[in-house]
Motif scaffolding. Structure first.
Motif, PDB file in Angstrom:
ATOM      1  N   SER A   1       0.811  -1.218   0.000  1.00  0.00           N
ATOM      2  CA  SER A   1       0.000   0.000   0.000  1.00  0.00           C
ATOM      3  C   SER A   1       0.845   1.269   0.000  1.00  0.00           C
ATOM      4  O   SER A   1       0.380   2.315  -0.438  1.00  0.00           O
TER       5      SER A   1
ATOM      6  N   TYR B   1      -3.708  -6.630  -0.625  1.00  0.00           N
ATOM      7  CA  TYR B   1      -3.210  -5.274  -0.375  1.00  0.00           C
ATOM      8  C   TYR B   1      -2.451  -5.337   0.937  1.00  0.00           C
ATOM      9  O   TYR B   1      -3.006  -5.681   1.978  1.00  0.00           O
TER      10      TYR B   1
ATOM     11  N   ALA C   1      -8.481   0.201  -0.611  1.00  0.00           N
ATOM     12  CA  ALA C   1      -8.084  -1.081  -1.217  1.00  0.00           C
ATOM     13  C   ALA C   1      -9.290  -1.796  -1.812  1.00  0.00           C
ATOM     14  O   ALA C   1      -9.233  -2.304  -2.933  1.00  0.00           O
TER      15      ALA C   1
END
Length: 120
Positions: free
Chosen positions: A53, A78, A91
């Motif tokens: 991320s 993610y 996400a």
């Protein structure tokens, strides 16, 4: 052999994940940038994707993969350091299937990936 692409700027994270996932009979590919992850996916769409991320363009990687033919079949993780609501929603909106919290360890990765593998 199913492919997993690890898109993370950290050499250590990629190395550890590769070592663990290679033991699950997965072909592990590595990417150090969002652009490289997209380019690699254009030539061979991975079955699994782990995207950090904190990497610039992380959600772009997810949306680009999802827009590719067959991209809905890629299981996307993610990878987050802190699982706050804003990050998780971002996400999900981009199309991630699941979240991995960093730092992860062998047992967490094995549990996540073994659950996705078809029974032998």
């Amino acid at each position: 052999m199913p492919q997993v692409l690890i898109a993370d700027e950290s050499d250590i994270v990629r190395k550890v994940a590769k070592r663990i996932l290679s033991g699950l009979n997965l072909d592990v590919l590595e990417s150090t940038s969002a652009n490289d992850a997209i380019v690699q996916s254009l030539s061979a769409l991975p079955k699994y994707l782990i995207v950090d991320s904190k990497m610039d363009g992380a959600t772009d990687v997810i949306t680009q993969i999802r827009s590719m033919p067959g991209g809905s079949e890629t299981h996307i993780f993610y990878c987050v350091v802190e699982a706050d609501l804003k990050t998780l929603l971002s996400a999900r909106r981009a199309g991630a299937d699941d979240v991995l919290q960093k730092p992860f360890d062998r047992s967490v990765l094995l549990e996540k990936f073994q659950a996705l593998q078809p029974a032998a």
